[in-house]
Structure formats: structure tokens, C-alpha cells
Motif scaffolding. Sequence first.
Motif, PDB file in Angstrom:
ATOM      1  N   ASN A 312      31.985 -11.782   0.511  1.00 17.24           N
ATOM      2  CA  ASN A 312      31.091 -12.764   1.118  1.00 17.24           C
ATOM      3  C   ASN A 312      30.701 -12.269   2.501  1.00 17.24           C
ATOM      4  O   ASN A 312      31.539 -12.170   3.400  1.00 17.24           O
ATOM      5  CB  ASN A 312      31.808 -14.119   1.197  1.00 17.24           C
ATOM      6  CG  ASN A 312      30.895 -15.219   1.705  1.00 17.24           C
ATOM      7  OD1 ASN A 312      30.219 -15.074   2.705  1.00 17.24           O
ATOM      8  ND2 ASN A 312      30.883 -16.330   0.984  1.00 17.24           N
ATOM      9  N   ASN A 313      29.428 -11.976   2.676  1.00 21.03           N
ATOM     10  CA  ASN A 313      28.977 -11.411   3.948  1.00 21.03           C
ATOM     11  C   ASN A 313      29.197 -12.355   5.123  1.00 21.03           C
ATOM     12  O   ASN A 313      29.542 -11.919   6.225  1.00 21.03           O
ATOM     13  CB  ASN A 313      27.501 -11.033   3.865  1.00 21.03           C
ATOM     14  CG  ASN A 313      27.274  -9.799   3.019  1.00 21.03           C
ATOM     15  OD1 ASN A 313      28.225  -9.096   2.681  1.00 21.03           O
ATOM     16  ND2 ASN A 313      26.037  -9.547   2.645  1.00 21.03           N
ATOM     17  N   GLU A 314      29.002 -13.639   4.914  1.00 21.33           N
ATOM     18  CA  GLU A 314      29.191 -14.588   6.013  1.00 21.33           C
ATOM     19  C   GLU A 314      30.660 -14.671   6.419  1.00 21.33           C
ATOM     20  O   GLU A 314      30.983 -14.810   7.598  1.00 21.33           O
ATOM     21  CB  GLU A 314      28.668 -15.967   5.615  1.00 21.33           C
ATOM     22  CG  GLU A 314      28.855 -17.048   6.672  1.00 21.33           C
ATOM     23  CD  GLU A 314      28.125 -16.770   7.989  1.00 21.33           C
ATOM     24  OE1 GLU A 314      28.426 -17.458   8.978  1.00 21.33           O
ATOM     25  OE2 GLU A 314      27.270 -15.856   8.024  1.00 21.33           O
ATOM     26  N   THR A 318      31.759 -13.594  10.170  1.00 19.68           N
ATOM     27  CA  THR A 318      32.558 -14.491  11.001  1.00 19.68           C
ATOM     28  C   THR A 318      33.826 -13.794  11.489  1.00 19.68           C
ATOM     29  O   THR A 318      34.218 -13.938  12.654  1.00 19.68           O
ATOM     30  CB  THR A 318      32.922 -15.757  10.214  1.00 19.68           C
ATOM     31  OG1 THR A 318      31.723 -16.406   9.785  1.00 19.68           O
ATOM     32  CG2 THR A 318      33.744 -16.716  11.056  1.00 19.68           C
ATOM     33  N   ALA A 319      34.459 -13.020  10.614  1.00 17.75           N
ATOM     34  CA  ALA A 319      35.665 -12.281  11.013  1.00 17.75           C
ATOM     35  C   ALA A 319      35.352 -11.315  12.149  1.00 17.75           C
ATOM     36  O   ALA A 319      36.158 -11.143  13.070  1.00 17.75           O
ATOM     37  CB  ALA A 319      36.239 -11.526   9.815  1.00 17.75           C
ATOM     38  N   ALA A 320      34.177 -10.689  12.098  1.00 12.52           N
ATOM     39  CA  ALA A 320      33.784  -9.768  13.168  1.00 12.52           C
ATOM     40  C   ALA A 320      33.570 -10.508  14.485  1.00 12.52           C
ATOM     41  O   ALA A 320      33.950 -10.022  15.553  1.00 12.52           O
ATOM     42  CB  ALA A 320      32.513  -9.011  12.768  1.00 12.52           C
ATOM     43  N   ARG A 366      22.385 -10.766  15.969  1.00 14.88           N
ATOM     44  CA  ARG A 366      21.640 -10.466  14.750  1.00 14.88           C
ATOM     45  C   ARG A 366      22.457  -9.765  13.677  1.00 14.88           C
ATOM     46  O   ARG A 366      22.056  -9.724  12.525  1.00 14.88           O
ATOM     47  CB  ARG A 366      20.426  -9.578  15.082  1.00 14.88           C
ATOM     48  CG  ARG A 366      19.348 -10.254  15.891  1.00 14.88           C
ATOM     49  CD  ARG A 366      18.589 -11.303  15.084  1.00 14.88           C
ATOM     50  NE  ARG A 366      17.764 -10.728  14.037  1.00 14.88           N
ATOM     51  CZ  ARG A 366      17.881 -11.012  12.741  1.00 14.88           C
ATOM     52  NH1 ARG A 366      18.833 -11.830  12.323  1.00 14.88           N
ATOM     53  NH2 ARG A 366      17.074 -10.481  11.841  1.00 14.88           N
ATOM     54  N   ASP A 367      23.555  -9.148  14.048  1.00 15.39           N
ATOM     55  CA  ASP A 367      24.281  -8.346  13.066  1.00 15.39           C
ATOM     56  C   ASP A 367      24.887  -9.216  11.964  1.00 15.39           C
ATOM     57  O   ASP A 367      25.253 -10.362  12.183  1.00 15.39           O
ATOM     58  CB  ASP A 367      25.367  -7.516  13.745  1.00 15.39           C
ATOM     59  CG  ASP A 367      26.399  -8.378  14.432  1.00 15.39           C
ATOM     60  OD1 ASP A 367      26.049  -9.029  15.429  1.00 15.39           O
ATOM     61  OD2 ASP A 367      27.552  -8.404  13.979  1.00 15.39           O
ATOM     62  N   GLU A 368      24.970  -8.633  10.781  1.00 17.12           N
ATOM     63  CA  GLU A 368      25.568  -9.277   9.625  1.00 17.12           C
ATOM     64  C   GLU A 368      26.489  -8.277   8.941  1.00 17.12           C
ATOM     65  O   GLU A 368      26.390  -7.077   9.172  1.00 17.12           O
ATOM     66  CB  GLU A 368      24.482  -9.747   8.642  1.00 17.12           C
ATOM     67  CG  GLU A 368      23.507 -10.739   9.261  1.00 17.12           C
ATOM     68  CD  GLU A 368      22.316 -11.040   8.362  1.00 17.12           C
ATOM     69  OE1 GLU A 368      22.339 -10.597   7.203  1.00 17.12           O
ATOM     70  OE2 GLU A 368      21.383 -11.695   8.827  1.00 17.12           O
ATOM     71  N   ASP A 369      27.373  -8.759   8.103  1.00 13.91           N
ATOM     72  CA  ASP A 369      28.318  -7.882   7.421  1.00 13.91           C
ATOM     73  C   ASP A 369      27.652  -7.281   6.181  1.00 13.91           C
ATOM     74  O   ASP A 369      27.881  -7.707   5.057  1.00 13.91           O
ATOM     75  CB  ASP A 369      29.567  -8.674   7.018  1.00 13.91           C
ATOM     76  CG  ASP A 369      30.635  -7.772   6.422  1.00 13.91           C
ATOM     77  OD1 ASP A 369      31.345  -7.114   7.190  1.00 13.91           O
ATOM     78  OD2 ASP A 369      30.734  -7.724   5.185  1.00 13.91           O
ATOM     79  N   THR A 370      26.792  -6.286   6.403  1.00 10.07           N
ATOM     80  CA  THR A 370      26.100  -5.648   5.297  1.00 10.07           C
ATOM     81  C   THR A 370      26.233  -4.133   5.402  1.00 10.07           C
ATOM     82  O   THR A 370      26.572  -3.591   6.461  1.00 10.07           O
ATOM     83  CB  THR A 370      24.602  -6.011   5.288  1.00 10.07           C
ATOM     84  OG1 THR A 370      24.019  -5.615   6.536  1.00 10.07           O
ATOM     85  CG2 THR A 370      24.404  -7.504   5.083  1.00 10.07           C
ATOM     86  N   TYR A 371      25.936  -3.488   4.316  1.00 13.19           N
ATOM     87  CA  TYR A 371      26.096  -2.040   4.219  1.00 13.19           C
ATOM     88  C   TYR A 371      25.318  -1.306   5.306  1.00 13.19           C
ATOM     89  O   TYR A 371      25.797  -0.318   5.865  1.00 13.19           O
ATOM     90  CB  TYR A 371      25.634  -1.571   2.836  1.00 13.19           C
ATOM     91  CG  TYR A 371      25.667  -0.082   2.653  1.00 13.19           C
ATOM     92  CD1 TYR A 371      26.842   0.568   2.296  1.00 13.19           C
ATOM     93  CD2 TYR A 371      24.513   0.686   2.846  1.00 13.19           C
ATOM     94  CE1 TYR A 371      26.885   1.940   2.140  1.00 13.19           C
ATOM     95  CE2 TYR A 371      24.543   2.060   2.691  1.00 13.19           C
ATOM     96  CZ  TYR A 371      25.726   2.686   2.333  1.00 13.19           C
ATOM     97  OH  TYR A 371      25.769   4.040   2.191  1.00 13.19           O
ATOM     98  N   PHE A 418      17.260 -11.604   7.133  1.00 10.96           N
ATOM     99  CA  PHE A 418      17.551 -13.023   7.316  1.00 10.96           C
ATOM    100  C   PHE A 418      19.054 -13.236   7.368  1.00 10.96           C
ATOM    101  O   PHE A 418      19.828 -12.392   6.944  1.00 10.96           O
ATOM    102  CB  PHE A 418      16.970 -13.858   6.160  1.00 10.96           C
ATOM    103  CG  PHE A 418      15.481 -13.840   6.104  1.00 10.96           C
ATOM    104  CD1 PHE A 418      14.823 -12.943   5.293  1.00 10.96           C
ATOM    105  CD2 PHE A 418      14.744 -14.719   6.865  1.00 10.96           C
ATOM    106  CE1 PHE A 418      13.442 -12.916   5.237  1.00 10.96           C
ATOM    107  CE2 PHE A 418      13.369 -14.699   6.814  1.00 10.96           C
ATOM    108  CZ  PHE A 418      12.708 -13.793   5.999  1.00 10.96           C
ATOM    109  N   HIS A 419      19.445 -14.403   7.861  1.00 15.54           N
ATOM    110  CA  HIS A 419      20.866 -14.745   7.852  1.00 15.54           C
ATOM    111  C   HIS A 419      21.367 -14.932   6.436  1.00 15.54           C
ATOM    112  O   HIS A 419      22.454 -14.515   6.079  1.00 15.54           O
ATOM    113  CB  HIS A 419      21.107 -16.043   8.625  1.00 15.54           C
ATOM    114  CG  HIS A 419      20.924 -15.881  10.092  1.00 15.54           C
ATOM    115  ND1 HIS A 419      21.583 -14.919  10.807  1.00 15.54           N
ATOM    116  CD2 HIS A 419      20.153 -16.549  10.980  1.00 15.54           C
ATOM    117  CE1 HIS A 419      21.225 -15.008  12.081  1.00 15.54           C
ATOM    118  NE2 HIS A 419      20.366 -15.979  12.205  1.00 15.54           N
ATOM    119  N   SER A 420      20.606 -15.625   5.621  1.00 16.37           N
ATOM    120  CA  SER A 420      21.064 -15.880   4.257  1.00 16.37           C
ATOM    121  C   SER A 420      19.872 -15.978   3.328  1.00 16.37           C
ATOM    122  O   SER A 420      18.733 -16.110   3.757  1.00 16.37           O
ATOM    123  CB  SER A 420      21.880 -17.175   4.203  1.00 16.37           C
ATOM    124  OG  SER A 420      21.057 -18.267   4.559  1.00 16.37           O
TER     125      SER A 420
END
Length: 920
Positions: A312-314, A318-320, A366-371, A418-420
Motif C-alpha cells: 500500500n503506497n499510502e 506515511t511511514a516515510a 509531493r513524494d509518494e511511495d512509488t517505484y 496524483f496522491h491517489s
Amino acid sequence: MKKISFKKSFLIIAALTIIIVVFTFSTRRQKIDFSSQVKPIFNKKCITCHGGVRQKAGFSLLFRSTALANTESGKPAIIPGQPEKSELIRRLTLKDPEERMPFKHAALSKEEIEILRDWIKQGAQWGEHWAYVPVQPTSVPTSTRFFGLIDNNKDWVKNDIDHFILQQLKEKNLTHAAEADKVTLLRRVSLDLIGMPANQQIAQQYLVDSTNKSYENLIDSLLASPAFGERWAAMWLDLARYADTKGYERDDSRTIWRYRDWLIRAFNSNKPYNEFLTEQIAGDLLPDANDQQLIATAFHRNTMTNDEGGTNNEEFRTAAVLDRVNTTWEALMGTTFACVQCHSHPYDPFKHDEYYQFMAFFNDTRDEDTYEDYPLLRHFTDSAKLEKDKLISWLKQNADTSQINDINHFLKTWEPAFHSLTCDSFTNSELSDTKWLAFRNKAICRLKKVNLDKKDEIIYRCQAYKPGGLWQIHIDKPDGEIIATIPLALTKDGWQISTFPIRSATGVHDLYFTYSNSNLKKPEENGALFDWFNFTTSFPGKEKAGYEENKRRYWSLLTMQTATTPVMVENPKEMHRESHVFERGNWLVKGKLVTPGVPKSLNPFPANAPANRLGLAMWLTSKQNPLTARTMVNRLWEQVFGVGLVETLEDLGTQGASPTHKELLDYLSYQFMNDYNWDIKKLLKEMLMSATYRQDSKVSSEQLEKDQANRYYARGPRIRLSAEQLRDQALVVTGLMSDKMFGPGVMPYQPDNIWLSPYNGLKWNMSNGQDKYRRAIYTYWKRTAPYPSMLSFDAVAREVCTARRIRTNTPLQALVSLNDEAFLDMARKLSYQVESSYLNNPQQQIEKTYEQITGHAIPEKTFRSLMKLYKAALQKFNANRLNACEMAGGQSNKYNTAATGALVVVTNAMLNLDEVVTKN
């Protein structure tokens, strides 16, 4: 009867008066100090049941307001001024084990109960822990009184530090050591300032200089050395949890080495510490932020990214964010803050809600947990930079400032879409990243609302899983006007950057995607990855001369493949992310809404500061902040002397170690912020110029008895070298060190089968040429499999911030330095050099090898031991020539001899000697 003289009578009366005064003061109750006397009792005996985690019977000792409040009984347990009516004292003194507190634990001692009784009688005043009180000017004890005598120690004291140290030595009845010899100081100072032995020019200049400025000149030369930045950046990498991979199980590569190079340059240029921190926390928010200030923000992009399928990317975004909060406190303020995620701090004055107020500073990025690890700063080649300069120059003549800023920012950084994303018919296939759209035949995918005010164009980057398929973009309604059709004619390995007009669609809208193609039946064949979107105005200056040429230049720069670095970028207003308290720390259970803020127990947030990371950096580097300067001073002291003035670098709070020299810590912290103006090199020089630092490290029986751990500095520092220092020292003394600086991580020798990367096939490909012999700081760092020889010498994986390495001394370390191929390679190269210079003379070979490695002439006892080792190895290799060749290296017949093999054994043993692996 013999008369007593007037003088003797006066002395007797004076002595009796002193005795009476001393007796009176000793019998009178002194005022109880909450922080040093009461709080330790609460923390050790009471807080587990009556604190931040648990508040049994409605009683909490965390804050004065809660301690004096009514309990479940309807009455307070502490009544200031009245210990005889206070339930706390009654419960502590009961005999019944079912009623007495602490329940089912040993009773408090009589002394502890009396302290609490007196404290309540005196008003039950709370006190602030020393570390949370703003740093104030501290007077220097320029002289110390000892049994009525004044001792200035003028021949020993070199600067103000020594006065503080001398005062404690007098109180502990300790005598300081003599100054170490020049050769010892040369090695000590070199290891501390540049992390390795000084080069021959600097060393010889110091050794032959007989003036009283020689030592200071040595320090100045080392501070000016480019190697200085490499040594101190290596220290900071643990705090920044720097690595060349993303972490977690997949642990794929990440190109972030430019942040490491930024650190080296920052230390070498002596960037003031307040600026050093500000750029790392909020460089992107500085006015007209340049590329280097953006790179600095990678400090908080070093958080791990979990890009495995099915995660789950969110959750991991959040962990980051939580990791950034905890790292900021532990690394920059020496305070444990992580536990406040779940409840108020059990020991220190930080409340549960305050954790999430602080988190809000980091939660709107802006960062998200993505590749892809967006946002990414793009690094243009020199020729591309010239093109970009031409573009900006033209825009300045033909566009307004906001348009120029938007275009410049968009060219420099790539950001996530986008965020989601929620799809009505999203398929759970192998295309599990939430930005993959994978549909069965006809389907609809709806994104969050987007603000298209004053925007008339969308630029996007996309990739098709397979060629073919009809994708359409809609605005507002699925059955509404089709704004554009996106043909995906690329293979799954290619990317496409395209643009289309929004026409007159302004305001806040829903954005939809549809897919329709009956030829592709399988969901995975219908996949398309929309990488990022930029909602913008059309390229400006349409009626101006040069429009078409500069539009092509802009498009060429936009689509150009470039090197990148992950950086921090704040969300635009229309994509603001709200922050909530997590109930019991659970990110899925959102509590009340919070806005950015700092704990009330510390300095107030600066007036007129923005409520973002830049404002946070202003609060952090304020001279009213009690923790920032103390933490850095304590860290630098620990690096130089081996142990901090507060041993627990990670915790200056009430559960941390007590400072050995609190006044000295406060004095240096105040100087650091004010007189030194946050100058790191000046602070280090002050420490190294002190007589305290220059002492001989030999320990006497008296010192062992009174101060075994050298907490009061009656002798010089003597500590095990760090993993980086050990490697760098070995490279220097064996003549192999490369002076190449900066660039991607390198891969020196490491044993086979350390890495196993089934997801991505990453392999350790040993570097060639000088890259094999570069400083330790440039070694490629994989989180799940760090460089093994350095890990054996207490290096850390860097999955999270590490404020302090715990030094160990294990047999495995000796096995590494005696058997690791990297150390054997260095031993061979030095043996070849020495053998060529001193042919057929093993005695001279051993003497010169020892001198080159240590800088000292070899002691007779050591020489005898090494000569014995040489003869034993020579005898063995004469009997087995294959073993001799293997030890000697087998590179040529010239060195494939028993004598060379024996010398390599001895040289390798020298690299493992105590005087080599220890800073004396």
C-alpha cells in the motif's frame, strides 16, 4: 598557665565559627531539585504505571497539571505544602503490599520517600530538565579554589575548555597528563580532522617546525584539506540514513549520491551549521532555490521506499513521513520523539498531539511511495544548460514572472501524477502499482478533483503495457465531451511525453479515463501507466519573435533523458494534504485535525515564520532552541574525544546519561551559536587546540582506579577507529589511496555471495583501476547487505537514523583485517614496495614497514614478535611454494617467493596491531 596569643585565639574562634556554620547548613533541609532528585525517582519507580502510556487510577506524573489533578477517587494524590495529607506519601509508606506503592515492586527507600516528602512540603514545584532550558552565557572558571589555595595552572591551560576540565579534575582529585609527543599528535589530529594520516607534505612541515605555532598550523592545514569534508560527511551519512538503495525486500538501486557529494562540499566550504540544516530541511522553499539547495533536501528523501508488488503506497508514504519526524528529532535535537507517535512521552514533556502537529510540517510534500521515487531533480548536461539559459533569457523578454517560474520548475523537476487514484473497474493483476490502469474491455477510471483555474494545457508522461488500445481523457462526466484521445503506440519499455489542450475547462473538475478496444481481452494487455501530469498554461509568447524556436527548445529539454536526484517539493495549494492525530499511532485511525506546530515545552515558533518546513528550519536554528546547538556540540565532542559530554547522543532527555561537564557543554553551545556564528571548523579547532585534547593517552594506575572510562579527561583520548577510518588509513599507509572525489558509489573487493537480489538481478561488480582504492565514503551502500568488512567494524545498515555507533571489540574484526582480500591486497602492495627498497634484509623491511604504517620507530618487543612471525611464515612457505604464491599474490615471478609471502603475513599482522586500529 601559658597565655594563648591573640593570633591563635582568632584562628580558634574562626575555626569554631566555620564548624558551627557547616553543621547548621548540614542539618538544615536543602531545597529539593525536581530535575535531579525527584524526576529520577518518578521515572524509575512510578512512571510505568502513572505516565504517558498508562495512567492507572487516573493519576499521571508526566506533567505538573496532571499530577496535581483529581484522580479517580475525586481527590488529588499530591497536595502542595501538605505531604501529610497527600495520598502519594501515604501509599508509599503503607505496610500492606496490596495497598503500598509501587505495587508488586520493591518499596522506595527511606531516603527516596524523604526527598518526595520534602519536595511536596516545599510546594511540589516542577522543574525543567537542563536540556530543555535555552542555552545561556556561562562564565569560565578561570581559576579553581582547592583547600583555600588558588591554582591557575598557567603552564597547562591552553584555552577556555581547559578551565572547565581542570575544575572537575580538582574536584575528583585527579592530575592531568603531560602533552603527547609530536608524532602521536600528528596521527591523532589527522585521523580526527581528515579521517586518515596526513600527506607527507603536511606531516613533514609539522614535524620540522619548531615554533610554538606548529601545532596550530597543522590544524589549519588539515581543516583546509579537501579530505576534511569526506571525513565529516561520512559521520553525517549515518544520521541521514544514506544508502544507494531503497531498502525493504526489493532494495532496488537509487541514484542519490549527489546528496553525499553536497555534504562533502558543505563541510569543506564550512557552510554555517544553521544554513547547513536549513537547506537540508527546506532548501526547496528558499527564495530562488538553486540546484544545490534542492539536492540538500535529499536528506529527507533518504527514507526507504517499498516498491514491491502488493504494498500500500499510502501506508509506506506515511511511514516515510514518520521517519522524517523521528530523524529530525534524534539527529538534529538529540531527543527520542518516536514513542510520542502512540502516546505522550513517558519521561519528557512532549504530548501525543504535538507529534502530529510536528508531522504536519512534513506531511504536505509531493513524494509518494512509488517505484519512480518522484519528485526528481533533473541534471542537465552542460550543453543542455546552455539551451535552458537561452530559453529562460527569451522568456524573460516575452513572459511574466509566474510563467517563467512555472516553466523553470517543471523543467527542473518531475513529480508524481496524483496522491491517489480510484478505478471503478480496477483489476488486481500483476500491474499492481496504483498508477497503472488495467481494464477489462470497456471501463472507467476516476481521479481526484483537479483545479484547472488559469490552466489550458495538460502535459503528461505515459507508458503502454502493450501497443494498441484506445484511451480517452474526459473532464467532469464520463459521457461528456471528449477532451482528447491518447493513442498509445509504444511498447511496454518506452515512455511518451505528450500534451493536449484543455480548451475552456477552468475551475475544479473531476478527471476521468476510459478505455475501449475489443481486440485486447486480457487485463494485463490493457494496462497503461500514467507517470505524471502537469496542469499548466500554454507555452507563452505566441505572437513574439522566436516563439516556434523556443517552444521546440522547451519541448526538447522536457523530453530529454537526464540524470536525476530525489528531492523534496511541497504540494501546491490545490493539492494540500490534511494531517490528523493517529489514534494510538495507527495511521488508519484518524483522529482530530491538526496544523503544523512545535511542542509548547520548547522555544515558541518564530513570529511571522511560514507554517511549513522553512518555518520549521527557522525554529530549529533559532538561538532560543535549547537542543540544536547542544546536540551538535555534543556530537563533535564525541567524534574527537570518543564519548560525548552526554554519552547518549541520541537522548539528551531525562532518561539519557547525565552530562559530565554540563557547564562546558552550555558554554561551547552558546559560543557556537553566537561568537562562532555556527562555524563548525572554528568549534573543532577550539577543541583540538585545548591542552585537554593534547594529553598523552597513557593511563596511570591512579587514573584507572578513579576514572577508568576517562570521563573527566585526565588523559588523552584513546579509542577504536571507525570502519571508514580503518579502511582509509590502510589505503594511505600502503600507498594505494585514490584522491578521486565525488561521483557514483564504487565497488571495491567484497566476498562472493553476499548479495542476493532476485527481484532486480543487482550484482556486486568489482570496480577497476583507482575506483577499487577510493575512500570508504564512496563505497556503494546496499541496505539489506551493507559492505561486510565495514559492518564488522560497527558500521550500520542505514535503514533508519543512527545517532551513535556503539563500539565493539570482537574476534570477527581481527578475522576481517587478517583475511579480507582487500586488506591482503593492501598488505601485498606495501610489501612489494618495501621489499624492492630493502632487498634481502628482512630486519630493515619489518622496521620500515612498521614505521610507514604507524609513523613511529618499532619498539624492540614488537620487533622481536614480528621477526618471530616472519621466520615461522618463511619456514612454512619454503616447505609449500603454492601457499607462498597464494599469499604473495601470484602476480609475477618476481614476488612469488617464500620471502615475499612471509613479509606479506607480517605486514598484514601490522595492519591488525592495537596501535594501528586505535587512535592514541
